[in-house]
Structures are given as structure tokens and as C-alpha cells.
Design a protein around this motif. Structure first.
Motif, PDB file in Angstrom:
ATOM      1  N   ILE A  93     -53.041  45.968  -7.722  1.00 49.05           N
ATOM      2  CA  ILE A  93     -53.223  44.639  -8.306  1.00 49.05           C
ATOM      3  C   ILE A  93     -53.875  44.733  -9.680  1.00 49.05           C
ATOM      4  CG2 ILE A  93     -54.376  42.407  -7.993  1.00 49.05           C
ATOM      5  CD1 ILE A  93     -54.285  42.949  -4.967  1.00 49.05           C
ATOM      6  N   ASP A  95     -56.184  42.995 -11.822  1.00 46.53           N
ATOM      7  CA  ASP A  95     -57.152  41.918 -11.578  1.00 46.53           C
ATOM      8  C   ASP A  95     -58.399  42.025 -12.445  1.00 46.53           C
ATOM      9  OD1 ASP A  95     -58.313  44.127 -10.453  1.00 46.53           O
ATOM     10  OD2 ASP A  95     -58.738  43.195  -8.508  1.00 46.53           O
ATOM     11  N   ASN A  96     -58.270  42.699 -13.561  1.00 43.78           N
ATOM     12  CA  ASN A  96     -59.411  42.801 -14.473  1.00 43.78           C
ATOM     13  C   ASN A  96     -58.881  42.970 -15.882  1.00 43.78           C
ATOM     14  OD1 ASN A  96     -61.829  43.332 -15.791  1.00 43.78           O
ATOM     15  ND2 ASN A  96     -61.903  45.470 -15.131  1.00 43.78           N
ATOM     16  N   LEU A 116     -58.577  37.777 -16.313  1.00 40.84           N
ATOM     17  CA  LEU A 116     -58.251  38.095 -14.927  1.00 40.84           C
ATOM     18  C   LEU A 116     -59.485  38.676 -14.257  1.00 40.84           C
ATOM     19  CD1 LEU A 116     -54.646  39.595 -15.057  1.00 40.84           C
ATOM     20  CD2 LEU A 116     -55.385  37.205 -14.918  1.00 40.84           C
ATOM     21  N   PRO A 118     -61.328  40.032 -10.356  1.00 42.80           N
ATOM     22  CA  PRO A 118     -60.893  40.713  -9.125  1.00 42.80           C
ATOM     23  C   PRO A 118     -60.707  39.797  -7.928  1.00 42.80           C
ATOM     24  CG  PRO A 118     -62.621  41.960 -10.206  1.00 42.80           C
ATOM     25  CD  PRO A 118     -62.537  40.648 -10.922  1.00 42.80           C
ATOM     26  N   LYS A 119     -59.863  40.260  -7.059  1.00 48.02           N
ATOM     27  CA  LYS A 119     -59.622  39.577  -5.792  1.00 48.02           C
ATOM     28  C   LYS A 119     -60.890  39.628  -4.936  1.00 48.02           C
ATOM     29  CE  LYS A 119     -56.038  39.175  -2.295  1.00 48.02           C
ATOM     30  NZ  LYS A 119     -54.723  39.653  -1.853  1.00 48.02           N
ATOM     31  N   GLU A 124     -61.440  34.362  -8.233  1.00 48.77           N
ATOM     32  CA  GLU A 124     -60.432  35.413  -8.327  1.00 48.77           C
ATOM     33  C   GLU A 124     -59.215  34.927  -9.117  1.00 48.77           C
ATOM     34  OE1 GLU A 124     -59.582  36.310  -4.257  1.00 48.77           O
ATOM     35  OE2 GLU A 124     -58.400  34.499  -3.949  1.00 48.77           O
ATOM     36  N   TYR A 126     -55.715  37.057 -10.398  1.00 54.09           N
ATOM     37  CA  TYR A 126     -55.123  38.392 -10.428  1.00 54.09           C
ATOM     38  C   TYR A 126     -53.594  38.297 -10.404  1.00 54.09           C
ATOM     39  CZ  TYR A 126     -54.816  37.498  -5.391  1.00 54.09           C
ATOM     40  OH  TYR A 126     -54.550  36.946  -4.174  1.00 54.09           O
ATOM     41  N   TYR A 127     -52.968  39.453 -10.713  1.00 51.95           N
ATOM     42  CA  TYR A 127     -51.505  39.565 -10.722  1.00 51.95           C
ATOM     43  C   TYR A 127     -51.105  40.641  -9.739  1.00 51.95           C
ATOM     44  CZ  TYR A 127     -46.741  40.266 -12.487  1.00 51.95           C
ATOM     45  OH  TYR A 127     -45.374  40.369 -12.601  1.00 51.95           O
ATOM     46  N   GLU A 128     -50.224  40.286  -8.809  1.00 55.04           N
ATOM     47  CA  GLU A 128     -49.798  41.240  -7.795  1.00 55.04           C
ATOM     48  C   GLU A 128     -48.269  41.261  -7.680  1.00 55.04           C
ATOM     49  OE1 GLU A 128     -51.257  40.135  -3.962  1.00 55.04           O
ATOM     50  OE2 GLU A 128     -50.345  38.144  -3.988  1.00 55.04           O
ATOM     51  N   GLU A 142     -50.800  43.671  -0.457  1.00 50.73           N
ATOM     52  CA  GLU A 142     -52.148  43.806  -0.998  1.00 50.73           C
ATOM     53  C   GLU A 142     -52.948  44.923  -0.336  1.00 50.73           C
ATOM     54  OE1 GLU A 142     -54.132  40.401   1.879  1.00 50.73           O
ATOM     55  OE2 GLU A 142     -53.739  39.960  -0.216  1.00 50.73           O
ATOM     56  N   ARG A 206     -54.676  32.280  -8.618  1.00 51.47           N
ATOM     57  CA  ARG A 206     -55.959  31.840  -9.177  1.00 51.47           C
ATOM     58  C   ARG A 206     -56.691  30.953  -8.175  1.00 51.47           C
ATOM     59  NH1 ARG A 206     -56.879  29.153 -15.219  1.00 51.47           N
ATOM     60  NH2 ARG A 206     -59.053  29.828 -15.415  1.00 51.47           N
TER      61      ARG A 206
END
Length: 565
Positions: A93, A95-96, A116, A118-119, A124, A126-128, A142, A206
Motif C-alpha cells: 500500500i 500510504d505515506n 497520504l 498510513p492505514k 488514514e 492511502y492507495y491500494e 491488504e 480516505r
């Protein structure tokens, strides 16, 4: 058009006009503004969440702090000249992402803006990317563990790899361009002996977005679909909505954009709300992909995470063929004016190092453009003053016949070449200009944290050197209705001088009636009202108005002297 010059009626109309105008401005102030003190509190809360200083190092609502999340060992970092961040190897992910060139606050020790996060943190973001193996009923999601290539690239490129039990292998390359675009290329291989059918999904997720609630700018989801721009507020999102013809879609704040890029419209875009205050913008494969044994397919994804700088957005839009990508900036209803203005401001910002000079130049340009109308207005006002004795005589002569009075007044105005309405025209023309400039100064990222001189460190924020704490000598932050700064006071003073110059010396031979004196006193009250109202405006707007008033005073004084010769 008949003219009603009865003084009591004029006074009544003026009172009604001022009340309505005051209500309009106060309403504008209430709905469009939020207290700068509240904005500082929001910034402090964000920093506490990131540093983990809320409730003993954990976020109040969910999981861990940002600081703790990004310090995990299962991470690999990415960086270029504009952004720095990391990828969680549990899930692969992104996520930062932190912007190197933008701070959260004006102070030098302020943390950089993190887009972005973290989860499993409170906010949170993030892009997954995950895959569903429909043949073997197995997912890459995930919880999937990815392995990073030991050989790190110097150009911001990271290589990851993972594999399922049933032979689905994914080799992922994550790379940064020289700006704010993150590209992901997945080579999905079938290492088994039979066909594998997969579907792919990528999502920008988000939770608990920090919204400023300014009515003057849109915050929420934004993107294009079917050649139009969609703006959806968070509160209006329900369930899942699919879009057609979208090549970019994501989340917009006042100054930042995080968007999925759907080049060539290969994926199906949708947005949805799930859980409590959580949102997702997704790009799904339109059809399932079948991979033969010992074969592979290549799938590409891109996201933009950066500032809403019109030059940056225009460049990416042209480079990737994205329709109206620069319209992620909320130009407002008068976009035909605000958009060229922001372009022009960007050009001026590259020439001049101080945005205060840009405000001055814009003021001078608008004054030059409107000078013919303003000069005509001042001339008409001055002539109307000189005609006041004749108007008074006509009012006395035809006090019992209003029809005849109006006819005589129209004839008088025609003979003298003046119009009682011409003085209002420049004000009517400047009103939309003022609102456009307000919009431009508010949404333009060039104005954000741009200093002027002295105590002004942010032209996009209100003047915070308040008179009610003796300009900072008293360690006390006044409540919002007492937060009146120095520049609003200067603006009010220049407005008062301009009103005084307009109403002074109407005529040496004409005696003012009580109604006329009342009208003048009410007009002189307007600077007091505007001083209070504009105290919460971005200081760039107040400076523009102040300079505009000073130029107007000089022009009016010059016009009055010229007409006396």
C-alpha cells in the motif's frame, strides 16, 4: 424613467439598501469564513495525530499514530525532488506521501504537508491495488506480504514481488516522475498449469477527511465524467456511484489534490461511502482478464498527489491527455475571469519575488482598465453637487406636482449632461471584480504562506495583529468578533476619507436639509461596517481594497480640482 426625489423617500430607500447590503455582507462573512483561530487548532490537532501525542501516543479513534505507523520495519521508502514517502510491504500500500516544498503552517519548524497517511490511523488516506483470482478463489489484498528488491534505484523506483499459493505472481514497479505523479506497473504472471481469471481494483481510500468548511471553495470529491466536472461534497455521498467517461477522479482540499489517473479510460471509475465517515474512489478493470499458463499481462496505474498549482495541473493535463485537469481548482461561477487571473498571477509570481507586489500590480491594472468609467463617475458626482441648488429650487417650485418635477429634473440632467445613476456604475462593475479577486487570493496556492513585510507572513490569511490585544502586547487571542487587524483599520480609514471627499462641500450656496445630512452620516458609517466585515478576509483582499481606495481618493481629488477651474 421617472425620478422620485422626495427626500424622505430617498432616506427610506437608503436605509433599506444599507440594511440589505449589510445583511448580504454579514451573510457572506458567516458562510464563507471560519475563524483563523480554529484553523490553528486544526493544524495543531493534525500535528498531534501525526506525532502520536494524542491520548498517550495513539489516535483517539483507531489503531496507531502516524509516527508509529511509518516507523515500522516492513516499509520501503521512495523519494524525488518534490515528494518523499514510503510503501507498506504488508499489502503493498502507498500510504505515506509528504510534500517537500510545502509546510503545514508558516513557522519554519512546522512539519511538511502530508497528503497520504498510513492505514489504521485516525485520518488514514492511502492507495491500494488488489487482485481477485476468480479461478482459485484467492485474493491479493491488504494482508498480502510483498518482498522488496534489494537493489534500490536512484530515480525513485521501487520493485516489489509477491506470489499466491496457486501460482499467481505479481512483479510490481513503483516509480516517481520528477513531480507529483506516482506510477505503478504490475506484471501479473500465471506460473500454474491452467488458466487463471482475475479482476483488478485500485482505490484511494480516505477516512475522517479534515474539512475547513469554507463555502467559497469546494472540498470533497472532484473529477471529470462525460466531459463535465463533478464536484461532490462528502455529506452527499451515499452508497456506490459509477461514472462514465472519467479519466481522473479523486479528493480535493483547498490547496491539494489526490486523484486516480485513468489514462485512455481503461478502467471503470466509481466512488462510494462505507462505514463511518470513510470514502473510496476506485478504478476497476471493465472485464475480467484471463491469463494462460506461463503467460503474463501488464497493468498500469497512476495517481497524482500534489498541490493545486494551475501550472502543474496544466502540464500534467497536457502531458497525459487529461480533460480539464486544471479544473480541479475551484474557479467558481466566474471562472471565465478567475481562471485567467490565476494564470496571470502565476506569471507575475515568476517575475516578482513578493506576492505583495503582485497584489499592487493587479490593483493598478484594474484601476487603469476602469479609469474612464471611474473618471466619468467622479465627474458626474461633482456636477450633481453643483446642480444641488437648482434641484432644491425645482423641488420647492413643484412640491405639489411630482410629475412636473420629474419632467423638469430630466430636462435639467439632459442640459447639463449628467445622470444621477452614473455614480453607481463603477461600484457595480467593481463588485464582481472584488469577489473574483477574493476567490483568486483564496484558492491560489501562490498566496498560501506568501509574506508581505513586517507582521504579514501569509497573504491568504486574515491580518492577525489585532487592536484588541494591543497588537500583541497582551498575551490574549480575542474572540472572532474582536479580531480586527491593522490592515482592515487602514482600509476603513481610506474608505472613510473617500466617503468624506464625496460628501464634502456639496455647494457653498445650497443649504443641506436634515434628510441629506442623515444620508451623509449613514454613508460615513459604512467604513465602520466594512472594517469589521473585512477583518476576516484574506489580507491580500484588504490590501487590494486599501490601495484601490487610495488611488480613488487621488483621482477624485484631481477631478474635483479640475472642475473648479
Amino acid at each position: 424613467m421617472p425620478f422620485n426625489n422626495d427626500e424622505q423617500s430617498n432616506t427610506k430607500n437608503l436605509v433599506i439598501a444599507l440594511v440589505l447590503f449589510g445583511a448580504l455582507i454579514f451573510g457572506f462573512n458567516y458562510f464563507f469564513e471560519s475563524s483563523p483561530q480554529n484553523e490553528e487548532v486544526k493544524t495543531e490537532e493534525i500535528q498531534k495525530i501525526e506525532e502520536g501525542s494524542v491520548e498517550g501516543g495513539e489516535t483517539p479513534d483507531k489503531g496507531i499514530s502516524v509516527k508509529e505507523a511509518i516507523s515500522k520495519e516492513s516499509r520501503v521508502s521512495v523519494e524525488n525532488g518534490c515528494v518523499v514517502g514510503s510503501i507498506d510491504l504488508i499489502g503493498g500500500i502507498i500510504d505515506n506521501v509528504t510534500l517537500k516544498n510545502y509546510k503545514q503552517a508558516v513557522s519554519k519548524d512546522s512539519a511538511n504537508v502530508m497528503l497520504l497517511t498510513p492505514k489504521n490511523t485516525e485520518c488514514e488516506f492511502y492507495y491500494e491495488i488488489y487482485y481477485n483470482d476468480k479461478t482459485n478463489n484467492e485474493n491479493l489484498s491488504e494482508k498480502t506480504v510483498w518482498i522488496a528488491d534489494d537493489e534500490r534505484k536512484s530515480n525513485g523506483e521501487v520493485n516489489l514481488k509477491t506470489q499466491t499459493q496457486n501460482g499467481l505472481v505479481v512483479e510490481r514497479k513503483i516509480s516517481l516522475d520528477d513531480g507529483y505523479l506516482i506510477n505503478v506497473t504490475d506484471r501479473v504472471k500465471n506460473a500454474s498449469t491452467s488458466d487463471i481469471k482475475i479482476s483488478a481494483n485500485s482505490s484511494l481510500v480516505r477516512r475522517n477527511p479534515n474539512v475547513s468548511n469554507y463555502a467559497v471553495v469546494h472540498e470533497g470529491l472532484v473529477g471529470n465524467s462525460s466531459e463535465s466536472i463533478d464536484e461532490i461534497k462528502y455529506k452527499n455521498i451515499e452508497g456506490k456511484t459509477k461514472l462514465s467517461g472519467s479519466d481522473w477522479f479523486g479528493y480535493t482540499d483547498i490547496y491539494w489534490l489526490c486523484s486516480i489517473i485513468n489514462r485512455d479510460k481503461k478502467y471503470s471509475i466509481s466512488y462510494s461511502k462505507f462505514g463511518d465517515n470513510s470514502y473510496s474512489v476506485s478504478a476497476d478493470t471493465k472485464e475480467d482478464v484471463t491469463i494462460a499458463p506461463n503467460s503474463e499481462v501488464e497493468l498500469k496505474y497512476s495517481i497524482f498527489t500534489g498541490p493545486k498549482d494551475i501550472g502543474v495541473l496544466k502540464k500534467y493535463g497536457n502531458k497525459m491527455g487529461l480533460d480539464k485537469f486544471d479544473m480541479a481548482i475551484d474557479f467558481g461561477w466566474f471562472f471565465m475571469v478567475t481562471k485567467p487571473l490565476i494564470h496571470f498571477m502565476e506569471i507575475l509570481a515568476k517575475i516578482f519575488s513578493n506576492m505583495g507586489l503582485v497584489v499592487l500590480i493587479l490593483t493598478l491594472i484594474f484601476k487603469i482598465i476602469t479609469y474612464p468609467l471611474v473618471r466619468k463617475s467622479f465627474t458626474s458626482i461633482a456636477k450633481m453637487k453643483e446642480l444641488q441648488p437648482k434641484i432644491t429650487n425645482l423641488q420647492k417650485l413643484y412640491s405639489g406636482d411630482k410629475v412636473k418635477l420629474n419632467q423638469e429634473l430630466v430636462s435639467l440632467y439632459k442640459r447639463e449632461g449628467v445622470s444621477p445613476l452614473s455614480g453607481c456604475l463603477p461600484m457595480l462593475l467593481q463588485a464582481p471584480v472584488f469577489f473574483c479577486l477574493y476567490k483568486v487570493f483564496f484558492v491560489s496556492i501562490q498566496m498560501r504562506h506568501a509574506p508581505l513585510f513586517g507582521w504579514i507572513h501569509d497573504l491568504s490569511a486574515p491580518d492577525q495583529l489585532y487592536i484588541f490585544n494591543l497588537f500583541g502586547l497582551i498575551d490574549w487571542v480575542p474572540p472572532s468578533f474582536l479580531q480586527i487587524g491593522v490592515w482592515p483599520l487602514i482600509m476603513g480609514l481610506t474608505m472613510f476619507l473617500q466617503q468624506k471627499l464625496t460628501t464634502a462641500k456639496a455647494s457653498k450656496t445650497a443649504e443641506k436639509t436634515s434628510e441629506q445630512k442623515m444620508q451623509e452620516n449613514m454613508m460615513l458609517f459604512m467604513p465602520v461596517m466594512f472594517t469589521y466585515i473585512c477583518s476576516s478576509f484574506p489580507v491580500a483582499v484588504v490590501i487590494y481594497w486599501t490601495i484601490s481606495n487610495l488611488i480613488g481618493i487621488a483621482l477624485q481629488y484631481h477631478t474635483n480640482k479640475r472642475l473648479k477651474r
